[in-house]
Design a protein around this motif. Sequence first.
Motif, mmCIF file in Angstrom:
data_model
loop_
_atom_site.group_PDB
_atom_site.id
_atom_site.type_symbol
_atom_site.label_atom_id
_atom_site.label_comp_id
_atom_site.label_asym_id
_atom_site.label_seq_id
_atom_site.Cartn_x
_atom_site.Cartn_y
_atom_site.Cartn_z
ATOM 1 N N THR A 2 1.200 -1.305 0.058
ATOM 2 C CA THR A 2 0.276 -0.042 -0.257
ATOM 3 C C THR A 2 0.756 1.472 0.292
ATOM 4 O O THR A 2 1.968 1.484 0.046
ATOM 5 N N GLN A 4 0.659 3.595 2.445
ATOM 6 C CA GLN A 4 1.431 3.899 4.047
ATOM 7 C C GLN A 4 2.542 3.296 3.513
ATOM 8 O O GLN A 4 3.744 3.316 4.816
ATOM 9 N N GLN A 5 2.268 1.575 3.133
ATOM 10 C CA GLN A 5 3.406 0.904 3.515
ATOM 11 C C GLN A 5 4.958 0.949 3.125
ATOM 12 O O GLN A 5 5.946 1.192 3.911
ATOM 13 N N ASP A 8 5.801 4.267 4.563
ATOM 14 C CA ASP A 8 6.857 3.900 5.836
ATOM 15 C C ASP A 8 8.126 2.993 5.808
ATOM 16 O O ASP A 8 9.211 3.336 6.590
ATOM 17 N N GLU A 71 7.766 11.042 10.363
ATOM 18 C CA GLU A 71 6.709 10.500 9.538
ATOM 19 C C GLU A 71 6.198 10.619 9.076
ATOM 20 O O GLU A 71 5.472 11.751 8.480
ATOM 21 N N VAL A 74 0.344 10.305 4.544
ATOM 22 C CA VAL A 74 -0.125 10.006 3.423
ATOM 23 C C VAL A 74 -1.724 10.531 2.025
ATOM 24 O O VAL A 74 -2.419 10.702 3.700
ATOM 25 N N PHE A 79 2.904 10.589 -0.675
ATOM 26 C CA PHE A 79 2.908 10.655 0.496
ATOM 27 C C PHE A 79 4.800 12.001 1.131
ATOM 28 O O PHE A 79 5.414 12.740 0.138
#
Length: 121
Positions: A2, A4-5, A8, A71, A74, A79
């Motif tokens: 994703t 987000q993944q 990260d 951090e 997104v 992002f």
Amino acid sequence: MTIQQIADRLVELSRNRQSTQAYRELFAQNASSHEMPGVPDGTVSGLENLIAKSEAFDQMHREIHELTVTEPLVYQHFFTVGMGIDVTKSDGTRSQEHEICVYQVKDGKIVDERFVYSMPG
């Protein structure tokens, strides 16, 4: 993965100073990179060219005193992260640099990165 993944994982690799691994793992073959307008050779396309640009940036530094990566935030297909570096350059000068990095994701890979920072002068 994703978005987000991907975000990260980019943060994790960046914090561990593994930029070449980040490019190989997370970026599309035809990805592009864009510095601020007016920076010589500020736009680069193609994965191998992005890696070469990143490695040249790393070679300009004698010592990295601190590297910070926020951090990720997104939103849709994008992002962003903030990055800061306190570094002694190869010429012996020490500087602190800060930027916002914006990434666009398509089909599970980063296709575009843009860096926003204050220009000297």
